[in-house]
Design a protein around this motif. Structure first.
Motif, mmCIF file in Angstrom:
data_model
loop_
_atom_site.group_PDB
_atom_site.id
_atom_site.type_symbol
_atom_site.label_atom_id
_atom_site.label_comp_id
_atom_site.label_asym_id
_atom_site.label_seq_id
_atom_site.Cartn_x
_atom_site.Cartn_y
_atom_site.Cartn_z
ATOM 1 N N THR A 115 0.828 -1.207 0.000
ATOM 2 C CA THR A 115 0.000 0.000 0.000
ATOM 3 C C THR A 115 0.862 1.256 0.000
ATOM 4 N N LEU A 116 2.069 1.159 0.529
ATOM 5 C CA LEU A 116 2.967 2.314 0.566
ATOM 6 C C LEU A 116 3.474 2.690 -0.824
ATOM 7 N N THR A 117 3.488 1.713 -1.725
ATOM 8 C CA THR A 117 3.985 1.965 -3.082
ATOM 9 C C THR A 117 2.862 1.941 -4.111
ATOM 10 N N ARG A 161 8.424 -1.289 -8.842
ATOM 11 C CA ARG A 161 9.515 -0.528 -9.469
ATOM 12 C C ARG A 161 9.286 0.959 -9.255
ATOM 13 N N PRO A 162 10.364 1.700 -9.001
ATOM 14 C CA PRO A 162 10.207 3.148 -8.805
ATOM 15 C C PRO A 162 9.899 3.864 -10.110
ATOM 16 N N ARG A 169 12.163 -0.483 9.356
ATOM 17 C CA ARG A 169 11.531 -1.785 9.543
ATOM 18 C C ARG A 169 10.531 -2.085 8.423
ATOM 19 N N LEU A 170 10.962 -1.768 7.212
ATOM 20 C CA LEU A 170 10.152 -2.025 6.024
ATOM 21 C C LEU A 170 10.964 -2.874 5.056
ATOM 22 N N PRO A 171 10.296 -3.656 4.221
ATOM 23 C CA PRO A 171 11.023 -4.463 3.232
ATOM 24 C C PRO A 171 11.884 -3.586 2.320
ATOM 25 N N LEU A 172 13.044 -4.094 1.997
ATOM 26 C CA LEU A 172 13.982 -3.347 1.165
ATOM 27 C C LEU A 172 13.367 -2.949 -0.171
ATOM 28 N N GLY A 173 12.602 -3.834 -0.784
ATOM 29 C CA GLY A 173 11.979 -3.518 -2.071
ATOM 30 C C GLY A 173 11.063 -2.310 -1.990
ATOM 31 N N ILE A 182 12.365 5.439 -2.459
ATOM 32 C CA ILE A 182 13.558 6.256 -2.711
ATOM 33 C C ILE A 182 13.614 6.645 -4.186
ATOM 34 N N GLY A 183 13.381 5.683 -5.062
ATOM 35 C CA GLY A 183 13.393 5.971 -6.494
ATOM 36 C C GLY A 183 12.370 7.029 -6.871
#
Length: 120
Positions: free
Chosen positions: A20-22, A27-28, A77-81, A87-88
């Protein structure tokens, strides 16, 4: 699986599903974000924080410490992906910059990175 998001004093402590955050993206909007890339703010410390969603604002804040994408993932504390996508997006929006990364052939650096990732 829901992950806890507790960035600090923004009052958000509910469980948030990472996708939900992305917006479900993997992919960015900008280019790829290497795991070891050092993330910093565009314009340095003098720039006012842009109006961002809470997780993006926390990434922007952490960029002031010049951390890698992997370190930010650990701190948030979030998944790297998920962190790499966010960030992208912030890089594409012109809020953040990515520092240079290791070019192939630096075997000791690559071994240190692998060791550090395994420790996470």
């Amino acid at each position: 699986m829901a992950v806890p998001y507790q960035p600090g004093d923004d009052g958000l402590s509910a469980l948030v599903r990472p996708y939900t955050l992305t917006g479900g993206r993997t992919r960015p909007r900008g280019g790829a974000v290497p795991v070891e890339a050092i993330v910093c703010r565009r314009g340095g410390w003098r720039r006012n924080q842009p109006d961002l969603a809470p997780v993006e604002a926390e990434i922007y804040r952490l960029a002031g410490e010049r951390l890698s994408a992997a370190e930010m993932s650990h701190r948030l504390r979030l998944p790297l992906g998920v962190v790499r996508v966010l960030i992208g997006d912030l890089v594409a929006a012109g809020h953040l910059l990515l520092g240079p990364t290791a070019v192939g052939g630096d075997i000791p650096l690559i071994r240190r990175l692998i060791h550090g990732l395994r420790a996470l």
